[in-house]
Design a protein around this motif. Sequence first.
Motif, short mmCIF file in Angstrom:
data_model
loop_
_atom_site.label_atom_id
_atom_site.label_comp_id
_atom_site.label_asym_id
_atom_site.label_seq_id
_atom_site.Cartn_x
_atom_site.Cartn_y
_atom_site.Cartn_z
N PHE A 264 -26.45 19.93 -16.66
CA PHE A 264 -27.37 19.69 -15.34
C PHE A 264 -29.17 19.20 -15.84
O PHE A 264 -29.67 19.09 -15.77
CB PHE A 264 -27.73 21.75 -14.54
N ALA A 265 -28.96 19.34 -16.95
CA ALA A 265 -30.97 19.68 -17.54
C ALA A 265 -30.67 19.17 -19.13
O ALA A 265 -29.89 19.97 -19.48
CB ALA A 265 -31.67 21.17 -17.16
N THR A 266 -32.06 19.22 -19.74
CA THR A 266 -32.14 18.64 -21.17
C THR A 266 -33.36 18.44 -21.12
O THR A 266 -34.61 18.74 -20.62
CB THR A 266 -32.27 17.19 -21.62
N LYS B 160 -36.68 14.48 -18.79
CA LYS B 160 -36.13 13.79 -16.88
C LYS B 160 -37.39 14.17 -16.20
O LYS B 160 -38.00 13.08 -15.28
CB LYS B 160 -35.11 14.09 -16.89
N LEU B 161 -37.98 15.08 -16.38
CA LEU B 161 -38.84 15.32 -14.76
C LEU B 161 -40.16 15.71 -15.88
O LEU B 161 -40.98 14.86 -14.49
CB LEU B 161 -38.20 16.52 -14.56
N PHE C 61 -35.07 33.70 -11.92
CA PHE C 61 -35.34 31.91 -12.02
C PHE C 61 -34.55 30.93 -10.86
O PHE C 61 -34.51 30.15 -10.98
CB PHE C 61 -34.46 31.98 -13.45
N SER C 62 -33.74 32.16 -10.63
CA SER C 62 -33.68 31.62 -8.65
C SER C 62 -34.32 30.82 -7.78
O SER C 62 -33.73 30.22 -7.20
CB SER C 62 -32.19 32.85 -8.29
N LEU D 53 -35.78 28.54 -8.56
CA LEU D 53 -35.02 26.93 -8.76
C LEU D 53 -35.02 26.40 -7.54
O LEU D 53 -34.27 26.10 -6.72
CB LEU D 53 -33.70 27.03 -9.73
N GLU D 54 -36.02 27.57 -6.68
CA GLU D 54 -35.61 27.40 -4.92
C GLU D 54 -36.11 25.68 -4.43
O GLU D 54 -35.60 25.11 -3.52
CB GLU D 54 -36.54 28.62 -4.03
N PRO E 199 -35.56 22.80 -6.75
CA PRO E 199 -34.53 22.03 -8.29
C PRO E 199 -35.80 21.48 -9.02
O PRO E 199 -34.44 21.00 -10.48
CB PRO E 199 -33.48 22.11 -7.16
N PHE E 200 -36.59 21.00 -8.61
CA PHE E 200 -36.96 19.70 -9.27
C PHE E 200 -38.12 19.99 -9.36
O PHE E 200 -39.12 18.70 -9.95
CB PHE E 200 -36.85 18.09 -8.35
N GLY F 185 -42.73 20.69 -4.83
CA GLY F 185 -42.89 19.59 -3.36
C GLY F 185 -41.36 19.01 -3.62
O GLY F 185 -41.42 18.28 -3.11
N SER F 186 -40.62 19.88 -4.70
CA SER F 186 -39.43 19.47 -4.21
C SER F 186 -38.35 19.94 -2.80
O SER F 186 -38.55 21.18 -2.75
CB SER F 186 -38.58 18.58 -5.64
#
Lengths: 441, 168, 81
Positions: free
Chosen positions: C24-26, C46-47, C69-70, C73-74, C76-77, C80-81
């Motif tokens: 899911f992520a690096t 990536k981001l 952390f949840s 992650l509301e 997730p990117f 503003g995402s």
Amino acid sequence: MQVLKGRRQPSPEVRSMLEAMVDMVPQGRVPARIFNDPEVFELEQERIFGRCWVFLAHESEIPSPGDYVLRYIANNSIIVVRDEEGKVRAHLNMCRHRGNQVCKAEMGNASHFRCSYHGWTYKNTGELIGVPYWNEVYHRRLDKAEWALVPVRVETYNGLIFGNLDPDAPSLEEYLGGFQWYLDFYLKPGPNGTEVYGTPDKWVADTDWKICAENFAGDGYHTPVAHAFGFELGYFPSSARTHFEGVAVHIPGKGHAIGLGRTPGMPPFFGFPPEVVEAMQQTLTPEQVQVFSQVRTAVCTVFPNLSILLQPFSRIPGQPGVRFVTMRLWHPIGPGRIQMWSWCIVPKDAPQWYKDESYLAYTLAFGAAGMFEQDDFENWTNLTRQVKSTLARDLVFPYEMGMDLEPDPTFPGPGVAVPPYVHETNFRNMWSTWAKYMLRD
Amino acid sequence: MGVDPAIKAEIEEFLLHEAELLDERRFEEWIELFAEDARYEAPMRVTKARDAGPDIVEESKIFSDNRETLYIRVQRLGTEFAWAEDPPSRTRHFVTNIRVQPGDKENEYRVRCNLLVYRNRGDTPDYDLLSADRQDIVRRVDGGWKIAYRRIVLDQSTVGSHNLSIFL
Amino acid sequence: MGDRQDGTRAGRNSQDEFVIANEFATVIVRKVHTRNGVRLEIASPKLGHSIRLDPLELESLTWQTTETFSRFLETPFGPGS
């Protein structure tokens, strides 16, 4: 949650075959057609795999919080994950937004899963917590609680994780119905149970899962022929002459069955290292020790499609060798086609040399290139091809072996124990159980 | 750094000869190409994220043989009860992209090739194709060559064959 | 990873840098030595986001729960995402 229940109805033809099986199977007849038929396959997807407890994983495959593996029940991809609190959970591997596959790696570790299509993000408990543009475009109206990953019921027995798609199914304990007594031989070789060695072998084969499940439900009959090379090269501590000795046990109405093969004169717990023998005296009951210490081969099927084999084996014929345990899932992927999953499990408390040697024995005998495995799959794929022919589909097979045998009233374990090792009592119970599930709307 | 082209040519010839023995089912001759201390192994592959580490599980093996167990496999094929290979598979081993590097010992070379094995059985035209990265250590012994180590890394995480009763 | 141009690059030690990744992520995690101290940099190639956390901030992470952390992650990117 949508439940697979009574959605597909059998054609009149298949229904009458299933109804006929109710009387026919106990009398020793099974229709050839059930072993490779598109309609039977489709019906099984719902009526067997939508209702039974299906093996997912061994707990040692996901030991730490966030560890996950991908598995299947019927054609459903399932994420089996240990959540941050250490609880084992299973979810349908499908994003609730548009159905994309959430996890693509077959193993990994994650506290949260983020979908690669629109980015919906879930906790590993399945809860939806992140939705891109939730404020800006959904205007916070989308109720995240409504769109968790679809949960799948899980229950465990001594390290084995099973899942069930039917919320109304009985508990795993009730489902196993006493078969735990026999599973303990495989699963309780010490206070810390078992662990998988490495990752499972996986391969595909054009055979029906039922052929394989039946074979492991105690088909000691095939061994002297199908695996004759093993006798010829001196691999077996039994000879073909005494090979039928032992007992076959089934749990009536549940379909589970085990064959316990014995070799006269074999030392108790032959092939286990002393540490494991000592540990088993502690973890097993005296009745279990009495029965299992005498067992050479223990080969079982947990209905519907999980089988376990425990066997003494030395890589070089004639040497003392070790025991290996292989656990295999005959996962149906089409009519007459399976994906095979095969694990080697070892006693967690055993010395490393024994685990390594046990794994090597498994690899040589029953891995994807295993010498015994090879011949089974050759026979099973040929058989599967034969039974779908127009003539074959109307035939029945005889399942009469041991019809007149009597159960052993002194046998200490649950279920019905019928000596000797080689006969078809277990299979009659298995296919009666199968027919019962298949007839239930 | 470079390996003498004459040596490379000899090794290539050796591997092509070996493939021929396999395709002609001359297993008793084939096994003689392995050194007494040879190992023959095929680790399993899994599907993992790109950055999540190697997708080869070293502890899990499809084949994990020494010379002795490899010979037992050959003996087994010689019995009258090796149903998996009776009637026999029709195989064709394609050995390409051969690269030869010096080995750790003076008389050894690391040989890597792309292996494609075609396998057909019975009267259907269906076939299995097994593709692999094959890594050998070949050793000069008495003017000839022996395989001291073979590692077959299949390009599948689920093996697309109902069994592996053939050699790779 | 715009921060790579700054002076800390010279202080980079490959032993101090590693990648943590799942499907899911690096992220690239490394120690960043400032003139007078050290921070832990977490960068998402990536981001394009990165953060440098000092020991006290890092310590405060140790008593967070998954819920923290949840909440992060509301979106997730990122913001503003």
